[in-house]
Write a protein that holds these residues in place. Structure first.
Motif, PDB file in Angstrom:
ATOM      1  N   ARG A 169       0.788  -1.413  -0.087  1.00  0.00           N
ATOM      2  CA  ARG A 169      -0.060   0.396   0.290  1.00  0.00           C
ATOM      3  C   ARG A 169       0.894   1.081   0.088  1.00  0.00           C
ATOM      4  O   ARG A 169       1.924   1.041  -0.039  1.00  0.00           O
ATOM      5  N   SER A 170       0.332   2.243  -0.096  1.00  0.00           N
ATOM      6  CA  SER A 170       1.386   3.802   0.078  1.00  0.00           C
ATOM      7  C   SER A 170       1.310   4.207   1.253  1.00  0.00           C
ATOM      8  O   SER A 170       1.584   3.390   2.343  1.00  0.00           O
ATOM      9  N   SER A 172      -3.947   4.670  -6.144  1.00  0.00           N
ATOM     10  CA  SER A 172      -5.265   3.908  -5.374  1.00  0.00           C
ATOM     11  C   SER A 172      -5.330   4.277  -4.314  1.00  0.00           C
ATOM     12  O   SER A 172      -6.339   3.565  -3.242  1.00  0.00           O
ATOM     13  N   PHE A 173      -4.227   5.498  -3.463  1.00  0.00           N
ATOM     14  CA  PHE A 173      -5.049   5.386  -2.239  1.00  0.00           C
ATOM     15  C   PHE A 173      -5.807   5.796  -1.893  1.00  0.00           C
ATOM     16  O   PHE A 173      -6.562   5.935  -1.349  1.00  0.00           O
ATOM     17  N   GLN A 174      -5.605   7.419  -2.985  1.00  0.00           N
ATOM     18  CA  GLN A 174      -6.215   7.782  -2.780  1.00  0.00           C
ATOM     19  C   GLN A 174      -8.068   7.349  -3.629  1.00  0.00           C
ATOM     20  O   GLN A 174      -8.750   7.728  -2.516  1.00  0.00           O
ATOM     21  N   MET A 211       0.524  14.292  -1.190  1.00  0.00           N
ATOM     22  CA  MET A 211       1.873  14.257  -2.279  1.00  0.00           C
ATOM     23  C   MET A 211       3.127  14.360  -1.952  1.00  0.00           C
ATOM     24  O   MET A 211       3.266  14.193  -2.672  1.00  0.00           O
ATOM     25  N   THR A 231       4.532  11.493  -0.351  1.00  0.00           N
ATOM     26  CA  THR A 231       4.148  10.789  -1.249  1.00  0.00           C
ATOM     27  C   THR A 231       5.901  11.398  -2.321  1.00  0.00           C
ATOM     28  O   THR A 231       6.609   9.948  -2.592  1.00  0.00           O
ATOM     29  N   ASP A 278      -8.931   4.381  -2.388  1.00  0.00           N
ATOM     30  CA  ASP A 278      -9.173   2.965  -2.159  1.00  0.00           C
ATOM     31  C   ASP A 278      -9.585   3.473  -0.768  1.00  0.00           C
ATOM     32  O   ASP A 278     -10.143   3.698   0.186  1.00  0.00           O
ATOM     33  N   GLU A 279      -8.379   4.583  -0.578  1.00  0.00           N
ATOM     34  CA  GLU A 279      -8.453   4.666   1.356  1.00  0.00           C
ATOM     35  C   GLU A 279      -9.492   6.073   1.680  1.00  0.00           C
ATOM     36  O   GLU A 279      -9.848   6.199   2.815  1.00  0.00           O
ATOM     37  N   ARG A 280      -8.670   7.483   1.024  1.00  0.00           N
ATOM     38  CA  ARG A 280      -9.330   8.321   0.973  1.00  0.00           C
ATOM     39  C   ARG A 280     -10.755   8.635   0.777  1.00  0.00           C
ATOM     40  O   ARG A 280     -10.766   8.994   0.495  1.00  0.00           O
ATOM     41  N   TYR A 329     -11.569   8.952  -3.175  1.00  0.00           N
ATOM     42  CA  TYR A 329     -11.794  10.242  -4.054  1.00  0.00           C
ATOM     43  C   TYR A 329     -12.230   9.460  -5.357  1.00  0.00           C
ATOM     44  O   TYR A 329     -12.083   8.122  -5.609  1.00  0.00           O
ATOM     45  N   ILE A 373      -9.905  13.149  -7.476  1.00  0.00           N
ATOM     46  CA  ILE A 373      -8.157  13.065  -8.193  1.00  0.00           C
ATOM     47  C   ILE A 373      -7.779  14.395  -8.940  1.00  0.00           C
ATOM     48  O   ILE A 373      -6.863  14.940  -9.148  1.00  0.00           O
ATOM     49  N   ARG A 381      -0.265   3.461  -9.402  1.00  0.00           N
ATOM     50  CA  ARG A 381      -0.427   2.341  -8.663  1.00  0.00           C
ATOM     51  C   ARG A 381      -0.402   3.346  -7.266  1.00  0.00           C
ATOM     52  O   ARG A 381      -2.135   3.489  -6.325  1.00  0.00           O
ATOM     53  N   ALA A 382      -0.031   3.539  -6.473  1.00  0.00           N
ATOM     54  CA  ALA A 382       0.487   3.407  -5.128  1.00  0.00           C
ATOM     55  C   ALA A 382      -0.551   4.411  -4.394  1.00  0.00           C
ATOM     56  O   ALA A 382      -1.192   4.687  -3.911  1.00  0.00           O
ATOM     57  N   SER A 383       0.523   5.684  -5.404  1.00  0.00           N
ATOM     58  CA  SER A 383      -0.194   6.964  -4.715  1.00  0.00           C
ATOM     59  C   SER A 383      -1.973   6.686  -4.849  1.00  0.00           C
ATOM     60  O   SER A 383      -3.465   7.518  -4.647  1.00  0.00           O
ATOM     61  N   PHE A 392      -4.688  16.014   0.994  1.00  0.00           N
ATOM     62  CA  PHE A 392      -4.327  15.633  -0.453  1.00  0.00           C
ATOM     63  C   PHE A 392      -2.775  16.299  -0.055  1.00  0.00           C
ATOM     64  O   PHE A 392      -2.059  15.466  -0.823  1.00  0.00           O
ATOM     65  N   ALA A 443       2.354  10.918  -8.764  1.00  0.00           N
ATOM     66  CA  ALA A 443       1.223  11.041  -8.036  1.00  0.00           C
ATOM     67  C   ALA A 443       0.191  10.238  -8.340  1.00  0.00           C
ATOM     68  O   ALA A 443      -1.212  10.077  -7.982  1.00  0.00           O
TER      69      ALA A 443
END
Lengths: 209, 209
Positions: free
Chosen positions: A135-136, B184-186, A173, A176, B188-190, B192, B197, B180-182, A169, B177
DNA sequence: AGTATAAGGGGAGAGCACTCCACTTGTCAA
DNA sequence: TTGACAAGTGGAGTGCTCTCCCCTTATACT
């Protein structure tokens, strides 16, 4: 009762046994072995098996304590991380009259210093396991704590200035951008110095006020 | 001479044999097997061994053709990727009178659409091998091509507007940004949506002109 | 001191990515 | 048609992460 320590948690009483003596010894041996091997061969090159062998414990024992190399690395730089956060705290107190963006920049600078000092181990902290989804970064403990600080400062910026950005957000970023993949790519492939990266990031996140 | 095709390269003549018939068959079987397994279990859950078994080839054969799962995924979405870039090209031609930042936003939108459509496979493209260093995303072929487009547009923005940012760095950050990591984090977790996004990124990179 | 119990230990083994290499086979030129 | 040989094949093998589970042992209470 078997526990030696007690903690009252809400209405329940939870037992916390302190670490067994033999376990503590093993833990120290593991840490020493890991440090030695990391220094000799580099973090990436050392396998968990090697560490277990060097420490003279079974791999099950190793994994019981550290679910992956990342956690082991984290334990090894725990002192440095603690130091980072106390440095940040004193910095924030001493410079509380500065603008939020200046303080933000200061924090970034402190963090980048740690990145540079413990590059390999910090890389280890991030690049953890294989089964649990990669994950992130934000979910790594160090980054998580940093995240909260960043959000606070972005909020302050929003209050001070006219514009209104999404603090969470932006913090996501920023972190990241400071993750291993991104940071070391800038360092190694783009050839930027830590200072240059800091400046570029400040420009991008308009942190020059 | 054994080759069936010839290519003149500078002063040398290089033979390029076309793919053997049996090899082509195997390739197709591998692709079919991978697609089937990916659909059934999800990209992440399927191992190269499984694919080799399902395709009835030895693992050596599989690895001869695809050095890792990422390359296999790339082959599976090659058509979509080609389509993306031709879409981008027509978009840029049709909207060449728009401001650079608007066009940039358009490209992002098209890319995000692909991300959504082929989320899993694109994830596979990025999360490639284990031995070759898991370097930055920018080194993945799809992202690399995108990078060049972004740099061009950032350069244009610099020329048009008064400020002067570092185009390469900004493109790096933008793609990071969108990795994938960034991303899909936004998602699934956040929590959005793709549109949100996109808007957040536009705000961060001041793409609203 | 004795004992129950949970914490800890260790190693076999599953499953993975990926390599290596002896062998087979399709293809082309003669 | 045939023979040479590059292209292709397949599976055993290496070394890895991580789990499982049975066994041992330190500890706290009696």
């Amino acid at each position: 009762m078997l526990g030696s320590d007690e903690i009252v948690n809400g209405s329940e009483t939870i037992q916390i046994r302190s670490e067994r003596r033999d376990a503590a010894e093993n833990r120290q041996r593991i840490l020493n072995a890991a440090l030695k091997l990391f220094e000799q061969y580099g973090v990436e090159q050392v396998s968990m098996n090697q560490i277990a062998n060097e420490a003279q414990v079974g791999s099950g024992t190793l994994y019981r304590r550290y679910r992956n190399k990342g956690e082991l690395c984290l334990d090894l730089i725990k002192d440095n991380v603690d130091l980072l956060f106390s440095d940040i705290e004193t910095y924030l107190v001493q410079n509380q009259s500065d603008s939020p963006s200046q303080r933000l920049k200061g924090i970034l600078s402190l963090f980048i210093r740690l990145r540079e000092k413990k590059a390999q181990l910090l890389t280890g902290v991030e690049g953890s396991s294989s089964t649990n989804p990669p994950r992130s970064i934000i979910e790594s403990p160090v980054f998580n704590e940093l995240h909260q600080l960043l959000v606070k400062l972005f909020d302050e910026m929003n209050a001070t200035e006219q514009i209104h950005f999404n603090s969470v957000f932006r913090a996501d970023m920023l972190l990241t951008a400071l993750s291993r993949a991104s940071y070391s790519f800038q360092r190694d492939e783009r050839g930027y110095s830590p200072e240059m990266i800091l400046e570029q990031l400040c420009a991008l996140f308009s942190l020059n006020k």
